[in-house]
Design a protein around this motif. Structure first.
Motif, PDB file in Angstrom:
ATOM      1  N   THR A  47       0.723  -1.382   0.642  1.00 21.97           N
ATOM      2  CA  THR A  47       0.360   0.048   0.285  1.00 21.97           C
ATOM      3  C   THR A  47       1.023   1.663  -0.233  1.00 21.97           C
ATOM      4  OG1 THR A  47      -0.459   0.168   2.204  1.00 21.97           O
ATOM      5  CG2 THR A  47      -1.818  -1.188   1.159  1.00 21.97           C
ATOM      6  N   GLU A  66      -4.730  -0.269 -11.518  1.00 19.62           N
ATOM      7  CA  GLU A  66      -5.258  -1.081 -10.194  1.00 19.62           C
ATOM      8  C   GLU A  66      -6.802  -1.799 -11.361  1.00 19.62           C
ATOM      9  OE1 GLU A  66      -7.753   0.342  -6.519  1.00 19.62           O
ATOM     10  OE2 GLU A  66      -5.023  -0.592  -6.138  1.00 19.62           O
ATOM     11  N   THR A  85       0.892  -1.709  -8.479  1.00 23.09           N
ATOM     12  CA  THR A  85       0.366  -0.728  -9.972  1.00 23.09           C
ATOM     13  C   THR A  85       2.216  -0.316 -10.220  1.00 23.09           C
ATOM     14  OG1 THR A  85       0.340   1.940  -8.303  1.00 23.09           O
ATOM     15  CG2 THR A  85      -1.348  -0.853  -8.823  1.00 23.09           C
ATOM     16  N   SER A  97      -4.353  -0.323  -3.278  1.00 26.46           N
ATOM     17  CA  SER A  97      -5.564   0.509  -2.985  1.00 26.46           C
ATOM     18  C   SER A  97      -5.804  -1.250  -1.872  1.00 26.46           C
ATOM     19  CB  SER A  97      -7.079   1.092  -3.245  1.00 26.46           C
ATOM     20  OG  SER A  97      -7.708  -0.423  -4.313  1.00 26.46           O
ATOM     21  N   GLY A  98      -6.669  -0.742  -0.637  1.00 30.75           N
ATOM     22  CA  GLY A  98      -6.818  -1.528   0.767  1.00 30.75           C
ATOM     23  C   GLY A  98      -8.520  -2.597   0.119  1.00 30.75           C
ATOM     24  N   GLU A  99      -8.672  -1.253  -0.165  1.00 28.30           N
ATOM     25  CA  GLU A  99     -10.392  -2.292  -1.619  1.00 28.30           C
ATOM     26  C   GLU A  99     -10.319  -3.377  -2.291  1.00 28.30           C
ATOM     27  OE1 GLU A  99     -11.158   1.534   0.718  1.00 28.30           O
ATOM     28  OE2 GLU A  99      -9.290   0.925  -1.385  1.00 28.30           O
ATOM     29  N   CYS A 100      -8.760  -2.460  -2.922  1.00 25.55           N
ATOM     30  CA  CYS A 100      -8.776  -3.836  -4.090  1.00 25.55           C
ATOM     31  C   CYS A 100      -8.202  -4.812  -3.300  1.00 25.55           C
ATOM     32  CB  CYS A 100      -7.742  -3.334  -5.039  1.00 25.55           C
ATOM     33  SG  CYS A 100      -7.612  -4.381  -6.056  1.00 25.55           S
ATOM     34  N   SER A 134      -0.497   2.841   5.808  1.00 26.80           N
ATOM     35  CA  SER A 134      -1.779   1.950   5.505  1.00 26.80           C
ATOM     36  C   SER A 134      -2.231   1.147   4.973  1.00 26.80           C
ATOM     37  CB  SER A 134      -1.407   2.885   4.041  1.00 26.80           C
ATOM     38  OG  SER A 134      -1.963   2.572   2.930  1.00 26.80           O
ATOM     39  N   PRO A 136      -4.715  -1.408   4.399  1.00 29.97           N
ATOM     40  CA  PRO A 136      -6.389  -1.849   4.647  1.00 29.97           C
ATOM     41  C   PRO A 136      -7.364  -2.604   6.190  1.00 29.97           C
ATOM     42  CG  PRO A 136      -4.773  -3.685   3.723  1.00 29.97           C
ATOM     43  CD  PRO A 136      -3.896  -2.579   4.165  1.00 29.97           C
TER      44      PRO A 136
END
Length: 252
Positions: A47, A66, A85, A97-100, A134, A136
């Motif tokens: 992250t 992403e 990325t 990203s944490g969501e990904c 950072s 997730p």
């Protein structure tokens, strides 16, 4: 899976889920050791900005924007996958990203996802900036990593990332030798390595316990840290120079 491998994964809480590492002096090394040791399908990601994934990981390396990255990871049939990325800086890759990360862990058939969740510029100690780490939201376990090799060295930019923040957190003046209470403060203060970890399992890790003569100091740090913070069930000592990476687990 041999006994040493099983002991390492158990000590670090690295059997399953999303595991992140923060701190300094061995985050990447620790994640690489877990990545190599785990017998299941494992992903390694970040992250933050990091150097390119090492070829010796033996992983399928996937670097893409992403939206494309998600398709590539889902389509991969490799047991070990490292993904990130692109970065505009040579020799580096950039954050996911944490969501990904959570989606790919959930939908990508992964047993374990490993996340490097902050930076330390190859120093031995650090205290986080206000925006760090950072993590997730779906992170299960956070390893809090520092290096024993900082013990006794003058607190400066040579050994510490953001030494002024380390000084403010520990009360250790710049230029003074780092002492055992400074490690304890970094591990246990809410504005130290615990920052941002509420609701997650946390495991303190002291790396570079490379010499048996250093064990007494390492154990003293571990015991004082466990006494100061009820969130910790155990304290893990590690060294790349020791077979299996695991030196000792200190428990309450």
């Amino acid at each position: 899976m041999n006994e040493r491998t099983s002991a390492l994964l158990e000590a670090l809480g690295a059997q399953s889920g999303i595991l992140a590492a923060v701190g300094a002096g061995g985050k990447k090394t620790t994640l690489y050791q877990i990545f190599a040791a785990h017998p299941g399908r494992v992903a390694l990601t970040t992250t933050t900005f990091i150097t390119d994934f090492a070829p010796e990981l033996g992983a399928e390396i996937l670097v893409a924007p992403e939206d494309e990255l998600e398709e590539k990871v889902r389509a991969s049939r490799a047991r070990k996958v490292a993904y990130a990325t692109p970065s505009d800086k040579p020799g580096r890759v950039a954050a996911v990203s944490g969501e990904c990360i959570a989606r790919l862990h959930r939908e990508g058939g992964l047993d374990l996802t490993l996340v490097k969740a902050d930076g330390a510029r190859s120093r031995l100690l650090k205290a986080p900036a206000p925006h760090e780490p950072s993590l997730p939201a779906a992170t299960d376990t956070v390893l809090l990593v520092l290096s024993l090799q900082a013990l006794g060295q003058p607190l400066s930019e040579t050994i510490a990332h953001r030494p002024e923040r380390v000084s403010a957190l520990t009360g250790r003046a710049l230029g003074e030798p780092v002492a055992i209470p400074d490690f304890v403060a970094l591990y246990t203060r809410e504005e130290g390595l615990l920052q941002g970890t509420a609701g997650k399992r946390v495991i303190p890790v002291l790396n570079m316990v490379d010499d048996d003569r250093l064990l007494s100091a390492a154990r003293a740090i571990a015991e004082a840290t466990l006494a100061a913070c009820p969130r910790f069930e155990r304290f893990v000592l590690t060294s790349l120079r020791k077979p299996g990476y695991l030196v000792e687990v200190v428990r309450r």
